[in-house]
Structure formats: C-alpha cells, structure tokens
Design a protein around this motif. Structure first.
Motif, mmCIF file in Angstrom:
data_model
loop_
_atom_site.group_PDB
_atom_site.id
_atom_site.type_symbol
_atom_site.label_atom_id
_atom_site.label_comp_id
_atom_site.label_asym_id
_atom_site.label_seq_id
_atom_site.Cartn_x
_atom_site.Cartn_y
_atom_site.Cartn_z
ATOM 1 N N ALA A 9 0.828 -1.201 0.000
ATOM 2 C CA ALA A 9 0.000 0.000 0.000
ATOM 3 C C ALA A 9 0.865 1.254 0.000
ATOM 4 O O ALA A 9 2.017 1.234 0.449
ATOM 5 C CB ALA A 9 -0.911 0.015 1.230
ATOM 6 N N LEU A 10 0.283 2.339 -0.486
ATOM 7 C CA LEU A 10 0.884 3.671 -0.378
ATOM 8 C C LEU A 10 -0.163 4.605 0.197
ATOM 9 O O LEU A 10 -1.289 4.667 -0.301
ATOM 10 C CB LEU A 10 1.339 4.187 -1.742
ATOM 11 N N VAL A 11 0.214 5.338 1.239
ATOM 12 C CA VAL A 11 -0.666 6.339 1.838
ATOM 13 C C VAL A 11 -0.014 7.699 1.665
ATOM 14 O O VAL A 11 1.095 7.932 2.176
ATOM 15 C CB VAL A 11 -0.919 6.067 3.335
ATOM 16 N N THR A 12 -0.657 8.595 0.940
ATOM 17 C CA THR A 12 -0.090 9.931 0.757
ATOM 18 C C THR A 12 -0.435 10.802 1.963
ATOM 19 O O THR A 12 -1.458 10.615 2.617
ATOM 20 C CB THR A 12 -0.610 10.592 -0.531
ATOM 21 N N GLY A 13 0.443 11.741 2.241
ATOM 22 C CA GLY A 13 0.223 12.619 3.386
ATOM 23 C C GLY A 13 0.157 11.856 4.685
ATOM 24 O O GLY A 13 -0.663 12.154 5.562
ATOM 25 N N ALA A 14 1.039 10.856 4.848
ATOM 26 C CA ALA A 14 0.966 9.953 5.995
ATOM 27 C C ALA A 14 1.936 10.326 7.111
ATOM 28 O O ALA A 14 2.172 9.527 8.008
ATOM 29 C CB ALA A 14 1.231 8.517 5.537
ATOM 30 N N GLY A 15 2.450 11.544 7.064
ATOM 31 C CA GLY A 15 3.381 11.959 8.106
ATOM 32 C C GLY A 15 2.733 12.227 9.433
ATOM 33 O O GLY A 15 3.388 12.198 10.485
ATOM 34 N N ASN A 16 1.428 12.496 9.426
ATOM 35 C CA ASN A 16 0.708 12.720 10.680
ATOM 36 C C ASN A 16 -0.793 12.526 10.446
ATOM 37 O O ASN A 16 -1.234 12.220 9.341
ATOM 38 C CB ASN A 16 0.999 14.116 11.265
#
Length: 251
Positions: A9-16
């Motif tokens: 999987a890839l989650v964008t904007g996953a820094g917080n």
C-alpha cells in the motif's frame, strides 16, 4: 486483523493525522505500507513507529502536488516488493478563506495537492496494479462535500470533486478489477486541523452529533482499511460518511 498479508500500500500525506494512523492500521493488518510525506522527518518518525509495533513500512518522500512527484511515489512503492495493491489518497493542503479573500496562489496549491494530485495518483496506480489482480483506491474526501461550512468555497469544491472523481474512476477501472471508494470524515482533531478548532466550536459539534463526541483518526483509518480490504471486494463507487451521524441528522 491479518487480512492484508502480502499486499503493498501507499498512503499519501501519511506523516501525521489520518494518514499516519491509516498507514499504522494497514500495517497492523499485514500490509507493507509506503509512508509518503513531503517532510523527511515526518516520514521517518511514522515509519519508525510502525516498525516498532511490528509492522512493515518504508518511507516515500515525495511532493504529490506534481504529476512527476505522484508517479515517483507510486513507482517507488510498487518497486519495493514488486507489486502494488492499495492507494490511499489522503494528502491535502487546506486554507479556509471567505469569498472576497480567496487568493490565487492559495487556491492553486489546494488544487494541486488535493485535486490534481488525486487524479495523477489514480493514473499512476492504474499502471502499477496488476490488470488481473486489480487493487483498491480510497480517496479521502470530507463531509464538506455534502454539507458545507463558512469560508470553504475552495475546500468544499475540491472535496465535492473528489466524490465525482471517485465515481468516474470506479466506473472506468472496474474492468481492471480496481475498486475506487471515498471516505467523508467530519471534523477530526489532528495536527493539521488544530488551527481551525477551538473549545466552543468543538462543543457545538459534539452537541450536534448523535454519537456525542468528535471523530478520531482511528475512526477514519478503520473505515479506510475496510474499503481497502478484501472484505469490501464488491464495494466500489461509494462515499462512506464517517461522522457519528452529524451530517444527516438534526438533533
């Protein structure tokens, strides 16, 4: 919970916020998760957290506001283990402005990250996903797509557009066994939403919510994981509102 073993999987904007919790929940279910953000320190912290909990995660530092950045992020995720199964379009850049105060540079940046970036990511994911095995795409919209608030012309327009993108992509990509859905969270306390929250506003939201509380990042992440999972293999073109009932009730 191990229903995503072997999936990438890839989650964008996953820094917080919602993105980080979604990456964490996907990893807890067995997926290998690419954690995307623009800031390397956010990516490193999220990856370290997931690995410390026994999950499999890797960092993808990329600017998803550009076509090249999105394509690079998806390609990096697909190359990590030679497959690509799940895309979560969570990244957004948000500013609320009254109609007379809308600025061109603000609107352009919101569109680049939250609208164009979603389309480019779907395009890249379509190429990366196996045409027989398919995959799942989940777009993070908002209850603002169906019930707008003040000073949100640009934001509500973008999130409404995400629902249109979701339905159109689901219609087109079903033949490739790719499911496309959206979640519509209500106001959820995160690092990114802190500037638009205060105790009085939160109290009013809670009072208007049948479930009697604000949503959490876990509430939203669990809904995303369901839509991305094999358990939702016949669910596509849907917009799942996760808001404790506030959007469609009046208490």
């Amino acid at each position: 919970m191990q229903d995503m073993q072997g999936l990438v999987a890839l989650v964008t904007g996953a820094g917080n916020g919602i993105g980080r919790e979604t990456a964490r929940q996907l990893a807890a279910r067995g997926a290998t998760v690419g954690v995307n953000d623009l800031k390397p320190e956010f990516v490193d912290a999220a990856v370290d957290m997931i690995r410390a909990e026994g999950g499999d995660a890797f960092g993808v530092v990329a600017n998803v506001s550009t076509r090249e950045g999105v394509q690079g992020a998806v390609q990096a995720a697909a190359a990590h283990k030679g497959r690509f199964d799940i895309l979560v379009n969570n990244a957004a850049w948000v500013r609320y402005q009254a109609v007379p105060d809308i600025q061109a540079d603000t609107m352009d940046r919101m569109l680049d990250v939250g609208f164009k970036g979603v389309i480019w990511a779907i395009q890249a994911a379509t190429e990366a996903m196996d045409p027989e095995r398919g995959g799942a795409i989940v777009n993070v919209a908002s209850t603002a797509a169906v019930r707008s608030t003040l000073n949100s012309v640009v934001y509500s327009g973008i999130k409404s557009g995400i629902l249109g993108i979701t339905r159109a992509a689901a219609a087109e990509l079903g033949a490739r066994h790719i499911r496309v859905n959206a979640v519509c969270p209500s106001a959820v306390p995160t690092e990114g939403t802190q500037r638009n929250r205060n105790a009085d506003r939160d109290a009013k939201r809670i009072a208007a919510t049948p479930m009697g509380r604000l949503g959490t990042v876990t509430d939203i992440a669990q809904a995303i994981c369901y839509l991305a999972s094999p358990q939702a293999e016949f669910v596509t073109a849907q917009a799942l509102v996760v808001d404790g009932g506030v959007t469609f009730t009046n208490i």
